[in-house]
Enzyme design. Sequence first.
Site, mmCIF file in Angstrom:
data_model
loop_
_atom_site.group_PDB
_atom_site.id
_atom_site.type_symbol
_atom_site.label_atom_id
_atom_site.label_comp_id
_atom_site.label_asym_id
_atom_site.label_seq_id
_atom_site.Cartn_x
_atom_site.Cartn_y
_atom_site.Cartn_z
ATOM 1 N N ARG A 135 0.829 -1.213 0.000
ATOM 2 C CA ARG A 135 0.000 0.000 0.000
ATOM 3 C C ARG A 135 0.863 1.262 0.000
ATOM 4 O O ARG A 135 0.526 2.258 -0.651
ATOM 5 C CB ARG A 135 -0.930 -0.017 1.214
ATOM 6 C CG ARG A 135 -1.896 1.155 1.236
ATOM 7 C CD ARG A 135 -3.027 0.894 2.213
ATOM 8 N NE ARG A 135 -4.041 1.935 2.144
ATOM 9 C CZ ARG A 135 -4.247 2.839 3.112
ATOM 10 N NH1 ARG A 135 -3.508 2.830 4.201
ATOM 11 N NH2 ARG A 135 -5.202 3.739 2.974
ATOM 12 N N HIS B 82 0.434 4.260 -2.661
ATOM 13 C CA HIS B 82 0.184 5.648 -2.257
ATOM 14 C C HIS B 82 1.328 6.565 -2.643
ATOM 15 O O HIS B 82 1.117 7.759 -2.847
ATOM 16 C CB HIS B 82 -0.103 5.732 -0.757
ATOM 17 C CG HIS B 82 -1.500 5.313 -0.407
ATOM 18 N ND1 HIS B 82 -2.146 5.708 0.726
ATOM 19 C CD2 HIS B 82 -2.378 4.534 -1.089
ATOM 20 C CE1 HIS B 82 -3.374 5.191 0.749
ATOM 21 N NE2 HIS B 82 -3.526 4.455 -0.341
ATOM 22 N N ASN C 157 -3.696 8.807 4.546
ATOM 23 C CA ASN C 157 -2.534 8.077 5.077
ATOM 24 C C ASN C 157 -2.591 8.024 6.593
ATOM 25 O O ASN C 157 -3.183 7.123 7.154
ATOM 26 C CB ASN C 157 -1.247 8.722 4.567
ATOM 27 C CG ASN C 157 -1.080 8.538 3.061
ATOM 28 O OD1 ASN C 157 -1.375 7.469 2.537
ATOM 29 N ND2 ASN C 157 -0.622 9.562 2.374
ATOM 30 N N HIS D 117 -6.477 -6.020 -2.130
ATOM 31 C CA HIS D 117 -7.261 -6.147 -0.904
ATOM 32 C C HIS D 117 -7.561 -7.609 -0.563
ATOM 33 O O HIS D 117 -8.477 -7.895 0.177
ATOM 34 C CB HIS D 117 -8.545 -5.318 -1.001
ATOM 35 C CG HIS D 117 -8.304 -3.837 -1.009
ATOM 36 N ND1 HIS D 117 -9.302 -2.902 -1.141
ATOM 37 C CD2 HIS D 117 -7.151 -3.124 -0.901
ATOM 38 C CE1 HIS D 117 -8.772 -1.677 -1.118
ATOM 39 N NE2 HIS D 117 -7.472 -1.786 -0.982
#
Length: 331
Positions: free
Chosen positions: A62, A66, A95, A193
């Site tokens: 992740r 990001h 975040n 996910h």
Amino acid sequence: MAPATLLFFLIFVQSANALNTRRSELQLGFYNSTCPDVEQIVHDVVRNRHFLDPTIAAGLIRLHFHDCFVRGCDASILLDETPSGEPVEKVSVANGYTLHGIEVIDTIKSIIESFCPGTVSCADILAFAARDAAVLAGLQHYPVPSGRRDGTVSRAVETLDLPGPFATVEQLTRNFAKKGFSQSEMVVLSGAHSIGGAHCPSFSGRLYNYTAALPQDPTIETVHAEYLKTKCPDPRTTAAEALEAQKVNFIPAAGTSLDGSYYAEMQMGKGLLASDQVLMTERRTRTVVERMAADRSKWARKFAKAMSKMGLVEVLTGDQGEVRRDCRLVN
Ligand code: HEM
Ligand SMILES: *[C@@H]1O[C@H](CO)[C@@H](O)[C@H](O)[C@H]1NC(C)=O
Ligand SMILES: *[C@@H]1O[C@H](CO)[C@@H](O)[C@H](O)[C@H]1NC(C)=O
């Protein structure tokens, strides 16, 4: 060819070349001569950390996502502060307390600095670490070309480029298109996910019947909704800190194997985020979910390819940016 058509064609060819330049500036084995063991070092640290705490894989993947979706893969997400003094990406709502794994990057960076000072960018370390995390979680190995440079800017406001957990299919599609991804690549990447989880505030709003105008999300399967309520109390009656302390796996029974199990959950109405389950509400995205659920090894190949592509988004190369000595600070 008419002159106008020819002109258009030339412009087209030129801009296609310009788009490819960045890609071709990244190279497999960019550090072959300057820091030959870099990929081995990254791999060893990630493997040791993963052995102690397998949830770290989700965090690293992740972080890379990001990073790449906000001003390109330039390690801007790792900065604690910048010379401008404005709030950094790290402190944004997207975040904040949800980030996981930054200290692994710090550890890797300090080891690499002792072997090859000032040579390997934080952006490359993050790209290698995300790949190694994905492989440790079960994905096949995929090559990560390197030569990214680190940025010197990080602005919390730019995290609006990241899709939120209540996004519609249209918003998700637009977010990914902005970074060069098709709608079906968006659905394929969402299969990330299959590992990790979300903190209650990212989805608890779906569970409770606020008012007739804002009822419980009808797309959640009812038994699953009851299960999630046992994990996440009603946000109207609970302190923010208490909600933030609770994290629920995307795949309740497991959550550390990057195997595409996400898609079967969607088919059962057990998507954790509204932005997950919403993929079942439109024919085009639902079709991709169904294809991925039916052939997980096909998903794994497509996912590896899309991760590789994500690592190329708006990268800095050559003499752009810098190679940070400390991933948290510009030089
Ligand atoms: C499609 C749009 C997406 C949305 C709206 C979204 C949103 C979110 C949210 C809200 C969380 C939970 C944060 C928390 O509460 O702790 C999360 C977790 C996660 N996301 Fe996404 N995400 C998306 C796509 C992606 C992509 C493309 C990747 C990577 C390729 C990814 C990888 C992850 C991982 C691995 C986690 C678990 C992190 C952990 O457990 O530490 N997501 N995502
Ligand atoms: C680094 O070495 C690998 C394996 O020998 C090779 O495939 C790659 O092209 C090399 N890269 C550079 C930039 O020299
Ligand atoms: C949700 O609450 C509203 C009133 O606020 C009520 O009319 C509705 O029947 C409730 N729905 C469910 C599913 O409980």
